[in-house]
Design a protein around this motif. Structure first.
Motif, mmCIF file in Angstrom:
data_model
loop_
_atom_site.group_PDB
_atom_site.id
_atom_site.type_symbol
_atom_site.label_atom_id
_atom_site.label_comp_id
_atom_site.label_asym_id
_atom_site.label_seq_id
_atom_site.Cartn_x
_atom_site.Cartn_y
_atom_site.Cartn_z
ATOM 1 N N MET A 281 0.833 -1.199 0.000
ATOM 2 C CA MET A 281 0.000 0.000 0.000
ATOM 3 C C MET A 281 0.869 1.250 0.000
ATOM 4 S SD MET A 281 -2.887 1.381 -0.237
ATOM 5 C CE MET A 281 -3.310 3.123 -0.171
ATOM 6 N N LYS A 282 2.039 1.183 0.633
ATOM 7 C CA LYS A 282 2.970 2.317 0.581
ATOM 8 C C LYS A 282 3.439 2.551 -0.857
ATOM 9 C CE LYS A 282 4.827 1.718 5.257
ATOM 10 N NZ LYS A 282 6.044 1.437 6.058
ATOM 11 N N ALA A 287 2.910 6.582 -5.483
ATOM 12 C CA ALA A 287 2.913 6.995 -6.883
ATOM 13 C C ALA A 287 2.115 8.272 -7.116
ATOM 14 C CB ALA A 287 2.350 5.875 -7.765
ATOM 15 N N TYR A 288 1.238 8.656 -6.174
ATOM 16 C CA TYR A 288 0.469 9.899 -6.330
ATOM 17 C C TYR A 288 1.352 11.141 -6.202
ATOM 18 C CZ TYR A 288 -4.149 7.688 -6.127
ATOM 19 O OH TYR A 288 -5.275 6.961 -6.398
ATOM 20 N N GLY A 289 2.410 11.062 -5.399
ATOM 21 C CA GLY A 289 3.251 12.230 -5.188
ATOM 22 C C GLY A 289 2.866 13.005 -3.930
ATOM 23 N N PHE A 320 8.685 9.630 -3.122
ATOM 24 C CA PHE A 320 8.374 8.199 -3.179
ATOM 25 C C PHE A 320 9.330 7.406 -2.298
ATOM 26 C CE2 PHE A 320 7.951 3.946 -4.579
ATOM 27 C CZ PHE A 320 6.706 3.826 -5.186
ATOM 28 N N SER A 321 10.601 7.757 -2.354
ATOM 29 C CA SER A 321 11.598 7.062 -1.542
ATOM 30 C C SER A 321 11.291 7.196 -0.053
ATOM 31 C CB SER A 321 12.994 7.616 -1.849
ATOM 32 O OG SER A 321 13.948 7.078 -0.971
ATOM 33 N N TRP A 631 -4.602 3.155 4.340
ATOM 34 C CA TRP A 631 -3.426 3.073 5.203
ATOM 35 C C TRP A 631 -3.835 2.997 6.675
ATOM 36 C CZ3 TRP A 631 0.872 1.116 5.465
ATOM 37 C CH2 TRP A 631 1.886 1.541 6.318
ATOM 38 N N GLU A 632 -4.863 3.754 7.069
ATOM 39 C CA GLU A 632 -5.346 3.703 8.450
ATOM 40 C C GLU A 632 -5.844 2.302 8.801
ATOM 41 O OE1 GLU A 632 -9.010 5.411 11.210
ATOM 42 O OE2 GLU A 632 -8.863 5.966 9.097
#
Length: 637
Positions: A281-282, A287-289, A320-321, A631-632
């Motif tokens: 999920m991360k 990828a959205y930024g 992203f990193s 994510w939550e």
């Protein structure tokens, strides 16, 4: 085969019918391109003129960038030369000791600051103006030209027109006949009926349609080994291996990555699943930024969206990193830009946003597709008819036409995004590495269909006929998975695709068939049960009168009856092994809010039609689709 599936499954051979389907789709798009005034100029000619204007704007953009850069450089050099002279005079005359020349030098520094600031402000507004001009030209091309988005707009317009005039076989009136006001009344009445009965329906879906896999212990804070906040900041990058943790099992899980899932104990399977859900999920959300994630999180647009010294590419890679907790050098390639490249020969062709990563701990290449973030993305979402098919197991199955067109394009060499060539190079450079695809929303849909095009469903590996290194492990994790495949195809793909749905996420229940079901409901309530419709509208407190008491048993029976006669259209569904992540309270009832006593559960959906077969109207149906909701939920398991 159930009747509801019959229109979405066609008999076919295993020959190259995919090519035939693609040609048929292109014929449809070509025909759409010819609709309109016969005396109007050809759309290709219009696009040529528009692209010429875009080229001029692109040249102007380059020239202004060079001009502003030269102005800043000249200003700094000139004022720096003046400061050197002042400082030299101060040293020679002793004025430095009394503080006069430092004062003058400081004044020059202030002048330099304001001069550079003025140049930056001018640059910002010039960039803004040229960007707006480019956006306007792109909008013209989307409406009048021959770009992929223009074709999608015309296709969606035709689809809406057909659906407004569509009548069921029993002679019920179309939405156009019913009228806007009564259509809205019918929808409100259905929403009211669902709100009165959703608790029982969702409980029935959970107990009768899912198998419990993972259960959380209740609300919790982020674990102490989490390296970054949700919104992440550019700056210091996380170094070392991905998902390095002080707590335990990441090394063990990495070692087990090549093991067959079926050979693991149930506890090992749950641990591996939990680890992969959180980890991928991360990747999918990263990828959205930075700017999109900040907006999704309710924090607004960061100031550096308007003023940043970092290049868009470097900023996207840095974020992203940090967000995905991977070394910067793990990013092999990316295609994340939203603006049109007016100098490209492939302008007008849709390019999905994606990152290609080298995941060394798990020995796999990862493709993370971005979800909806632009008008072009939205139009792709809305190209939702069933005119395209995918051949599998000797049959032809309906799929989401817009996303399938993109998946077909990037699955072959020569696409504008160069995805195929990039993935092939990454796999060839990393022998023995598998391939994992992931994404959120639109990105999940493209990742799913691309996995189906490349994969051997039974073996869970890359097929030898697709041009990639054959026999490598292949899997897809689709978060906020859209409805992209017919039900039988979804079942076939359970070994190579894992789809994840949180709560009442509307996108994971939305397809052309579910919209047609809603049309049936509106027609039924308006034509045959107008008194029931008005009573349900009154129960929402929208009529100015106090709502009367309602009988829960009668409401439940009414919903069952409406579902039997109205929820009957062919639909697409999320694909493969579908996991439903939802919150329950101590009584086992669905819970919207993270109150004390609630906990998250992950259930494997065994009856897609029961769990995801209709749009469920709740307060959280939109919120549950956003990346922070996923994510939550996964953090709190």
């Amino acid at each position: 085969m159930p009747a509801a599936e019959s229109q979405l499954v066609l008999r076919g051979s295993q020959d190259d019918n995919d090519q035939e389907n693609q040609e048929n789709l292109e014929v449809v798009l070509h025909n759409n391109n010819q609709v309109g005034d016969p005396n109007a100029p050809p759309r290709d000619a219009v696009s040529s003129v528009i692209h010429g204007l875009g080229f001029i704007v692109g040249v102007a953009n380059i020239v202004t960038k060079v001009g502003f850069k030269a102005a800043k450089h000249g200003t700094r050099r000139g004022i720096g030369f003046a400061k050197d002279i002042v400082n030299g005079v101060g040293e020679a005359t002793g004025l430095e000791a009394v503080g006069l020349t430092p004062l003058i030098s400081g004044g020059l520094s202030i002048a330099e600051f304001f001069a550079i600031a003025g140049i930056e402000v001018g640059k910002f507004w010039t960039d803004f103006g040229l960007g707006a001009a480019g956006g306007s030209i792109q909008a013209l091309d989307n409406v009048f030209g021959s770009t992929d988005t223009a074709l999608a707009i015309r296709g969606f317009t035709a689809l809406v027109g057909r659906e407004l005039q569509r009548r069921e076989a029993d002679g019920a009136r179309s939405l156009a006949d019913i009228g806007t006001l009564n259509t809205v009344r019918g929808i409100i009445a259905w929403v009211a009926l669902q709100s009165l009965t959703n608790e029982d329906c969702l409980r029935t879906a959970r107990t009768g349609g899912t198998r419990l896999l993972i259960e959380g212990t209740g609300p919790s804070v982020a674990e102490p080994d989490e390296a970054v906040e949700w919104t992440g900041e550019e700056g210091d990058l996380v170094q070392g291996i991905i998902t390095q943790s002080t707590q335990s099992t990441s090394t063990e899980l990495a070692d087990e990555a090549a093991a067959e899932y079926e050979d693991m104990s149930p506890e090992q399977q749950r641990t591996k699943l939990h680890h992969e859900l959180r980890r991928y999920m991360k990747f999918a959300s990263g990828a959205y930024g930075k700017h999109a994630i900040s907006v999704f999180s309710g924090k607004g647009i960061p100031l550096d969206y308007f003023w940043s010294s970092t290049s868009p590419r470097d900023g996207a890679h840095n974020f992203f990193s940090t967000h995905a907790e991977i070394p910067l050098e793990s990013i092999f390639h990316s295609n994340h830009m939203l603006r049109t490249d007016w100098f490209s020969s492939d302008r007008g062709k849709y390019r999905p946003g994606f990152f290609v990563l080298i995941d060394r701990p798990a020995r796999q290449v990862v493709i993370s597709f971005r979800g909806t973030l632009s008008f072009d993305d939205l139009m792709l979402d809305l190209t939702c008819d069933y005119t395209d098919h995918l051949i599998a197991d000797g049959q032809s199955y309906a799929v989401h036409s817009g996303m399938m067109k993109v998946a077909r394009t990037v699955s072959r060499p020569g696409s504008p995004s160069k995805l195929f060539e990039t993935v092939r190079s990454a796999l060839e450079q990393h022998r023995g590495y598998g391939l994992l695809l992931t994404g959120h929303s639109l990105g999940a849909g493209i990742a799913t269909l691309l996995t189906l095009l490349w994969g051997d469903f039974e073996a869970g590996k890359i097929r030898p006929d697709v041009g990639l290194p054959a026999g490598r492990r292949l899997h897809c994790y689709a978060f906020a998975a859209p409805c992209v495949t017919a039900l039988p195809l979804s079942r076939l793909a359970h070994r190579i695709v894992t789809s994840v749905v949180v709560g009442t996420d509307v996108i994971s229940r939305l397809s052309l068939g579910s919209v047609r079901d809603l049309t049936n409901v509106v027609a039924q309530l308006n034509e045959k049960d107008p008194q029931i419709r008005d009573g349900l509208v009154a129960s929402m407190g929208l009529t100015g009168r106090a709502p009367g008491p309602r009988d829960p048993v009668e409401d439940a029976e009414l919903r069952r009856h409406m579902q039997e006669i109205c929820i009957r259209n062919d639909k697409l569904y999320p694909t493969g092994r579908v996991l439903w992540v939802h919150r329950v309270n101590d009584q086992g009832e669905e819970a919207d809010n993270p109150d004390e006593g609630t906990k998250w559960q992950v259930g494997e959906v065994e009856d897609l039609e029961r769990v995801l077969g209709q749009i469920v109207f709740t307060r959280t149906m939109i919120r549950d689709h956003m990346p922070p909701a996923y994510w939550e939920a996964l953090q709190h398991l």
